[in-house]
Design a protein around this motif. Structure first.
Motif, PDB file in Angstrom:
ATOM      1  N   GLY A  17     -21.246  12.243  31.561  1.00  0.00           N
ATOM      2  CA  GLY A  17     -22.662  11.917  31.717  1.00  0.00           C
ATOM      3  C   GLY A  17     -23.557  13.099  31.372  1.00  0.00           C
ATOM      4  N   GLU A  18     -23.142  14.299  31.759  1.00  0.00           N
ATOM      5  CA  GLU A  18     -23.903  15.511  31.407  1.00  0.00           C
ATOM      6  C   GLU A  18     -23.925  15.709  29.895  1.00  0.00           C
ATOM      7  N   ILE A  19     -22.800  15.475  29.253  1.00  0.00           N
ATOM      8  CA  ILE A  19     -22.741  15.619  27.797  1.00  0.00           C
ATOM      9  C   ILE A  19     -23.634  14.581  27.124  1.00  0.00           C
ATOM     10  N   LEU A  20     -23.595  13.339  27.614  1.00  0.00           N
ATOM     11  CA  LEU A  20     -24.425  12.273  27.036  1.00  0.00           C
ATOM     12  C   LEU A  20     -25.907  12.593  27.146  1.00  0.00           C
ATOM     13  N   PRO A  25     -31.159  11.513  23.079  1.00  0.00           N
ATOM     14  CA  PRO A  25     -32.471  12.118  23.354  1.00  0.00           C
ATOM     15  C   PRO A  25     -33.421  11.202  24.143  1.00  0.00           C
ATOM     16  N   LEU A  26     -33.000  10.786  25.322  1.00  0.00           N
ATOM     17  CA  LEU A  26     -33.851   9.965  26.184  1.00  0.00           C
ATOM     18  C   LEU A  26     -34.113  10.726  27.486  1.00  0.00           C
ATOM     19  N   PRO A  27     -35.247  10.488  28.116  1.00  0.00           N
ATOM     20  CA  PRO A  27     -35.541  11.200  29.383  1.00  0.00           C
ATOM     21  C   PRO A  27     -34.832  10.548  30.578  1.00  0.00           C
ATOM     22  N   ILE A  28     -33.519  10.494  30.506  1.00  0.00           N
ATOM     23  CA  ILE A  28     -32.708   9.880  31.561  1.00  0.00           C
ATOM     24  C   ILE A  28     -31.832  10.969  32.163  1.00  0.00           C
ATOM     25  N   PRO A  29     -31.792  11.077  33.491  1.00  0.00           N
ATOM     26  CA  PRO A  29     -30.941  12.101  34.111  1.00  0.00           C
ATOM     27  C   PRO A  29     -29.464  11.871  33.811  1.00  0.00           C
ATOM     28  N   ALA A  30     -28.718  12.951  33.783  1.00  0.00           N
ATOM     29  CA  ALA A  30     -27.292  12.880  33.497  1.00  0.00           C
ATOM     30  C   ALA A  30     -26.555  12.047  34.536  1.00  0.00           C
ATOM     31  N   SER A  31     -27.030  12.069  35.773  1.00  0.00           N
ATOM     32  CA  SER A  31     -26.367  11.292  36.819  1.00  0.00           C
ATOM     33  C   SER A  31     -26.439   9.797  36.528  1.00  0.00           C
ATOM     34  N   TYR A  33     -26.545   8.466  33.467  1.00  0.00           N
ATOM     35  CA  TYR A  33     -25.541   8.235  32.426  1.00  0.00           C
ATOM     36  C   TYR A  33     -24.158   8.139  33.054  1.00  0.00           C
ATOM     37  N   GLY A  34     -23.866   9.032  33.994  1.00  0.00           N
ATOM     38  CA  GLY A  34     -22.565   9.004  34.653  1.00  0.00           C
ATOM     39  C   GLY A  34     -22.334   7.721  35.424  1.00  0.00           C
ATOM     40  N   LEU A  35     -23.364   7.257  36.149  1.00  0.00           N
ATOM     41  CA  LEU A  35     -23.229   6.009  36.908  1.00  0.00           C
ATOM     42  C   LEU A  35     -23.015   4.811  35.990  1.00  0.00           C
ATOM     43  N   ILE A  36     -23.766   4.764  34.904  1.00  0.00           N
ATOM     44  CA  ILE A  36     -23.611   3.653  33.958  1.00  0.00           C
ATOM     45  C   ILE A  36     -22.229   3.704  33.313  1.00  0.00           C
ATOM     46  N   LEU A  37     -21.794   4.904  32.960  1.00  0.00           N
ATOM     47  CA  LEU A  37     -20.466   5.058  32.380  1.00  0.00           C
ATOM     48  C   LEU A  37     -19.380   4.626  33.368  1.00  0.00           C
ATOM     49  N   MET A  38     -19.525   5.021  34.635  1.00  0.00           N
ATOM     50  CA  MET A  38     -18.542   4.620  35.652  1.00  0.00           C
ATOM     51  C   MET A  38     -18.544   3.104  35.819  1.00  0.00           C
ATOM     52  N   LEU A  39     -19.724   2.486  35.815  1.00  0.00           N
ATOM     53  CA  LEU A  39     -19.805   1.030  35.910  1.00  0.00           C
ATOM     54  C   LEU A  39     -19.072   0.368  34.742  1.00  0.00           C
ATOM     55  N   ILE A  40     -19.305   0.870  33.541  1.00  0.00           N
ATOM     56  CA  ILE A  40     -18.646   0.299  32.361  1.00  0.00           C
ATOM     57  C   ILE A  40     -17.130   0.465  32.460  1.00  0.00           C
ATOM     58  N   ILE A  41     -16.699   1.647  32.869  1.00  0.00           N
ATOM     59  CA  ILE A  41     -15.265   1.915  32.982  1.00  0.00           C
ATOM     60  C   ILE A  41     -14.618   1.006  34.026  1.00  0.00           C
ATOM     61  N   LEU A  42     -15.306   0.806  35.150  1.00  0.00           N
ATOM     62  CA  LEU A  42     -14.745  -0.055  36.197  1.00  0.00           C
ATOM     63  C   LEU A  42     -14.772  -1.529  35.787  1.00  0.00           C
ATOM     64  N   LYS A  43     -15.855  -1.967  35.151  1.00  0.00           N
ATOM     65  CA  LYS A  43     -15.960  -3.373  34.751  1.00  0.00           C
ATOM     66  C   LYS A  43     -14.973  -3.733  33.648  1.00  0.00           C
ATOM     67  N   THR A  44     -14.698  -2.789  32.750  1.00  0.00           N
ATOM     68  CA  THR A  44     -13.752  -3.060  31.668  1.00  0.00           C
ATOM     69  C   THR A  44     -12.303  -2.810  32.095  1.00  0.00           C
TER      70      THR A  44
END
Length: 119
Positions: A17-20, A25-31, A33-44
């Motif tokens: 998430g920090e790397i993303l 280039p969006l004003p979104i906190p790294a946390s 990105y990490g939460l969305i990534l974790m959601l995707i990983i868990l859902k898939t």
């Protein structure tokens, strides 16, 4: 050893998430990105919930401890905040209520969506 593995998975997703945050280039906190990534990983089902559940529960249980440094920071900054404490309190209350309402509505929507998918 199981907890180290679970914590490692959570840290890896957080790190990605920090790397993303720097790649996208969006004003979104790294946390976020990490939460969305974790959601995707868990859902898939790339990672099952059981692979991170105990450590995730532990981290949620100790979350209030994570607010102690922020509270101490507020106490240290009292001289700066003293002149604007009323607007800060009002903004804090309003944004908390807004977050609660939005969270409740999103949760209701997700529950309805899940019920529709089961039928």
């Amino acid at each position: 050893m199981k907890y180290f593995r679970q914590f490692g998975i959570i840290l890896a997703v957080t790190f990605i998430g920090e790397i993303l945050k720097y790649i996208i280039p969006l004003p979104i906190p790294a946390s976020i990105y990490g939460l969305i990534l974790m959601l995707i990983i868990l859902k898939t089902k790339i990672i099952s919930l059981e692979q991170v559940k105990e450590t995730g529960t532990f981290l949620i249980e100790i979350m209030p401890l994570m607010f102690i440094p922020a509270a101490v920071g507020l106490l240290v900054s009292w001289d700066v905040l003293k002149s604007i404490w009323i607007p800060v309190i009002i903004i804090t209350i309003l944004t908390t209520v807004i977050v609660m309402i939005v969270t409740g509505k999103v949760t209701q929507f997700m529950i309805k969506l899940e019920r529709m998918n089961k039928n």
